[in-house]
Design a protein around this motif. Structure first.
Motif, mmCIF file in Angstrom:
data_model
loop_
_atom_site.group_PDB
_atom_site.id
_atom_site.type_symbol
_atom_site.label_atom_id
_atom_site.label_comp_id
_atom_site.label_asym_id
_atom_site.label_seq_id
_atom_site.Cartn_x
_atom_site.Cartn_y
_atom_site.Cartn_z
ATOM 1 N N MET A 236 12.416 -6.364 17.130
ATOM 2 C CA MET A 236 11.031 -6.685 17.489
ATOM 3 C C MET A 236 10.922 -7.280 18.888
ATOM 4 S SD MET A 236 9.512 -8.177 13.886
ATOM 5 C CE MET A 236 7.910 -8.512 14.629
ATOM 6 N N ASP B 185 10.117 -3.008 6.511
ATOM 7 C CA ASP B 185 9.428 -3.350 5.265
ATOM 8 C C ASP B 185 9.119 -2.074 4.495
ATOM 9 O OD1 ASP B 185 7.397 -6.203 6.362
ATOM 10 O OD2 ASP B 185 9.548 -5.967 5.954
ATOM 11 N N TYR C 32 6.312 -5.475 8.984
ATOM 12 C CA TYR C 32 7.408 -5.609 9.937
ATOM 13 C C TYR C 32 8.349 -4.420 9.819
ATOM 14 C CZ TYR C 32 5.630 -10.362 9.985
ATOM 15 O OH TYR C 32 4.818 -11.445 10.091
ATOM 16 N N SER D 150 15.122 -2.288 12.778
ATOM 17 C CA SER D 150 14.875 -3.411 11.877
ATOM 18 C C SER D 150 14.080 -4.478 12.609
ATOM 19 C CB SER D 150 16.197 -3.998 11.373
ATOM 20 O OG SER D 150 16.937 -4.546 12.454
ATOM 21 N N GLN D 151 13.860 -5.620 11.920
ATOM 22 C CA GLN D 151 13.109 -6.710 12.534
ATOM 23 C C GLN D 151 13.841 -7.295 13.733
ATOM 24 O OE1 GLN D 151 11.471 -9.684 9.921
ATOM 25 N NE2 GLN D 151 11.220 -8.236 8.210
#
Length: 755
Positions: free
Chosen positions: A73, A134, A131, A69-70
């Motif tokens: 990052m 998404d 991202y 997931s984000q």
């Protein structure tokens, strides 16, 4: 009396001929455009797949699988993989986006990696960056297929999403255990694709326009020829309408033949490729069926044999089936549930069998369709052959009618000759390069014996100094059917010389076509002798002055004109290299000047660089201007141009100093060049300079198969090549110094504008 209706007949023939030629040109243009478009589309998809594979090579599927997931990052794995993806995007050309997709637990396609910086960079109101997590709502069936099957594929046509319209390709990201964790996609802007197709369309339109011009010219020439012939035959046999119908059928037959040729060739090429794909798919199907049966036999056993596991492991590694290898490892590590792993392997193998069967059936349907097209074209070809025999028979009849008309013309000519047989001036008729008639006066002037051939008597009687000139004048005028005047000397009885003035005019038939030349000869010995004595000295003086001026002018301009003509001849072969030789000359002379070479060596550089690629005149157009990658055989043909160029000019003294450069500008210091594989000092300094200048201009200029490369990048590439020992590093640094001080001397675009 002029034949009635000739003008109407001419215009009717002109319209028919123009429509026929225009039809042939149109069919050829459409089929050529279709073949070129199909080839370009195939090449673009293959290029995108290659780019996708190269971009995916440095990525680590295991690390990509860790990004959920984000929130990930900021993880080292995300940062490292994004950096690798950004570097891959930077190295490519004409690629808008590079990204990684995967299928989430809900079966939807979502983004994992996207090196694009956040923000709306193109002003379309949409954030250009995607991202992790998404959802990609516009994911195409091809992208989903790659994620499902793990087989790389390219989109068959342009697709659109919220970011724009693109042509895309996808390659799977597979872990060492054989699991597909994602797919790397690359997007090329539709504008780039459409731009090339638009250029193909414009080229096709220009070709069709040129074809229409040719159709107009050919229709005009053909209408003049056939209308005159048809009128003559009509007067003799009253068959003009029948001849016209045959002519129309011949032209329609030509148009149909061209169409059948293109359609049949296209279908046959696709049929051959489809059969190759069927053979490959059948091979994969047979392998999958055999593997499935073997796994089923093992799964039915009561006890798992280690030998069976080793056999399956070997086959998995041999066939590069990571999923099977993973299942075998699972069965080995979990002996109590080994049958479950093998049943899963059977299920996956059956899926592969179903996919292979669907592929083979689809290709077999395509083969059936293409076979029907080929059979139809073959049938049409047979009908064309039969119809051609009928037209041939009609053509023979028309030819016979024309021969009869020609015999009538000969009889009329004989009657005409009898009227002028005894005129006080010499009279002759010149036709088809021969003297068809001469009167008594002409025979007496040439002292012709009645048994002697007219042309032989004429050539014998001419003074030896005038013979070649006069005979050539007669033959040229007869070939071109133009009037002429000429004076010459005839040897008379006792060695006396007679000065003869000869004039001839063109005699035309009722339709205005030239039939023969009618000439008159007059003995002007006294007048010409007196005039010649007065003018002789003045003529000699003027001739000497003219010769002297011409010699001076030729000495100054002939060599330079020859060099530039040779350079332009090479550029005419390949429009994409226009100005290349001149740019190479400019760079080479600049390098030589910086290295303080003497002026005579700079002059050799200037001349040799302008014609260094003269050997490409002998390279076939389909190889020289091929937009895609050359085959090994085609590259060998290209490699012959230095040797061919050297042989073309080796016997011209002025080019002797240029031969080492022409022959050796593709040699390498480490001996890997061609055509002679020279090493080190065997390659002189001027040739080394030319090689560096040639490589620099080739890489900084646009070609049919790529765009121009940035000069700084090219210089780094040259330094890399020099470090490998293939080109002279000192020459490269001199060139780099010139570029750093003065910039690139001029671009290919500026050269085109100047031209």
């Amino acid at each position: 009396m002029r034949f009635r209706g000739t003008r109407k007949h001419f215009y009717r023939l002109w319209v028919i001929l123009f429509l026929a030629f225009a039809l042939v040109a149109g069919v050829a243009n459409v089929m050529s455009y279709r073949l070129a478009s199909d080839r370009y589309g195939s090449d673009v998809r293959e290029e995108l797949l290659n780019i996708a594979e190269l971009s995916a090579f440095p990525l680590n599927p295991e690390e990509i699988d860790e990004i959920k997931s984000q929130a990930d990052m900021n993880s080292p794995a995300y940062q490292r993989q994004t950096r690798l993806l950004a570097e891959a995007l930077r190295r490519t050309s004409n690629i808008r986006y590079v990204y990684v997709l995967r299928t989430n637990s809900k079966g939807a396609v979502e983004f994992v990696l996207d090196p694009t910086t956040p923000g709306d960079h193109d002003g379309d109101g949409v954030d250009d960056k995607s991202y992790p997590g998404d959802e990609y709502f516009e994911a195409s069936p091809v992208a989903k297929q790659v994620l499902r099957t793990g087989v790389a594929a390219a989109e068959p046509k342009l697709t659109s999403d919220r970011w724009g319209t693109y042509l895309s390709a996808y390659v799977p990201l597979i872990t060492k255990g054989g699991r597909v964790v994602g797919a790397l996609g690359v997007d090329r802007d539709a504008a780039v694709i459409k731009g090339h197709f638009d250029e193909l369309a414009r080229s096709s339109q220009r070709g069709f326009g040129f074809g229409l011009i040719i159709a107009i010219v050919c229709a005009t020439i053909g209408a003049r020829y056939f209308s005159g012939r048809s009128a003559a035959v009509a007067r003799a046999h009253h068959q003009s309408r029948r001849g016209l119908r045959v002519l129309i059928m011949e032209l329609v037959l030509a148009a149909v033949s061209v169409t059948v040729l293109f359609v049949g060739y296209d279908a046959f090429s696709k049929l051959r490729d489809a059969r190759v794909r069927i053979a490959e798919g059948s091979s994969r199907l047979d392998s999958a069926i055999k593997l499935c049966r073997d796994i089923e036999v093992i799964a039915l056993q009561e006890k798992l044999s280690p030998n069976d596991l080793e056999t399956l492991m070997g086959r998995a590694r041999y066939a590069n089936l990571g999923w099977l290898e993973s299942l075998v490892v699972g069965a080995k590590s979990d002996p109590e549930h080994w049958q479950r792993y093998l049943r899963e392997a059977v299920s996956k193998t059956q899926q592969s069998i179903a996919q292979a069967q669907n592929f083979v059936r689809s290709e077999e349907r395509e083969v059936d369709n293409l076979s029907n097209i080929v059979e139809t074209c073959s049938l049409i070809a047979v009908l064309i052959g039969v119809f051609g025999l009928v037209l041939l028979r009609a053509g023979l009849n028309r030819h016979q009618a024309w021969l009869s008309a020609e015999e009538d013309s000969v009889r009329l000519q004989s009657a005409y000759s009898s009227l002028v047989d005894h005129l006080p001036v010499g009279v002759f008729v010149l036709k088809e390069g021969k003297l068809a008639f001469t009167n008594d006066t002409w025979d007496k002037q040439c002292l012709r014996d009645p048994s002697e051939n007219e042309m032989s008597a004429f050539e014998r009687a001419i003074h030896p100094e005038d013979r070649d000139r006069v005979v050539e004048k007669f033959r040229t005028a007869c070939y071109l059917m133009v009037p002429f005047e000429v004076t010459y000397r005839l040897i008379q009885v006792g060695g006396r010389i007679a000065e003869i003035e000869c004039r001839a005019t063109v005699v035309r038939n009722a339709e205005g076509e030239p039939e023969h030349l009618l000439g008159f000869t007059i003995d002007a010995t006294e007048r010409i002798t007196a005039q010649r004595e007065v003018e002789q000295k003045q003529i000699e003086l003027e001739e000497k002055n003219d010769l002297l001026e011409l010699a001076l002018l030729d000495a100054q301009s002939s060599f330079e004109a020859m060099v530039y003509a040779l350079a332009k001849a090479v550029e005419a072969k390949d429009p994409y290299t226009a100005g290349h030789s001149e740019r190479v000359m400019k760079y080479a002379v600049a390098i030589g000047g910086s290295m303080a070479l003497p002026s005579d060596q700079l002059k050799v550089l200037e001349t040799a660089c302008l014609i260094h690629d003269i050997g490409k005149i002998g390279i076939p157009d389909n190889v020289l201007m091929k937009p895609g990658k050359l085959t090994d055989e085609e590259f060998k043909i290209i490699q012959t141009h230095p040797e061919v160029g050297a042989k073309m000019v080796e016997r011209i003294p002025a080019f002797q100093s240029c031969l080492p450069i022409i022959r050796g500008h593709h040699e390498k210091l480490d001996g890997t060049g061609y055509p002679d594989g020279l090493h080190g000092e065997e390659i002189d300094l001027l040739t080394r300079i030319t090689t560096v200048a040639d490589i620099f201009d080739a890489m900084t200029s646009s070609r049919a198969y790529r765009e121009a490369i940035d000069p700084d990048t090219v210089l780094e590439n040259l330094r890399s090549i020099a470090r490998k020992g293939q080109i002279d590093g000192e020459v490269v640094e001199v060139l780099a110094d010139i570029i750093s001080k003065e910039g690139i001397l001029f671009s290919a675009e500026n050269t085109k504008k100047a031209a």
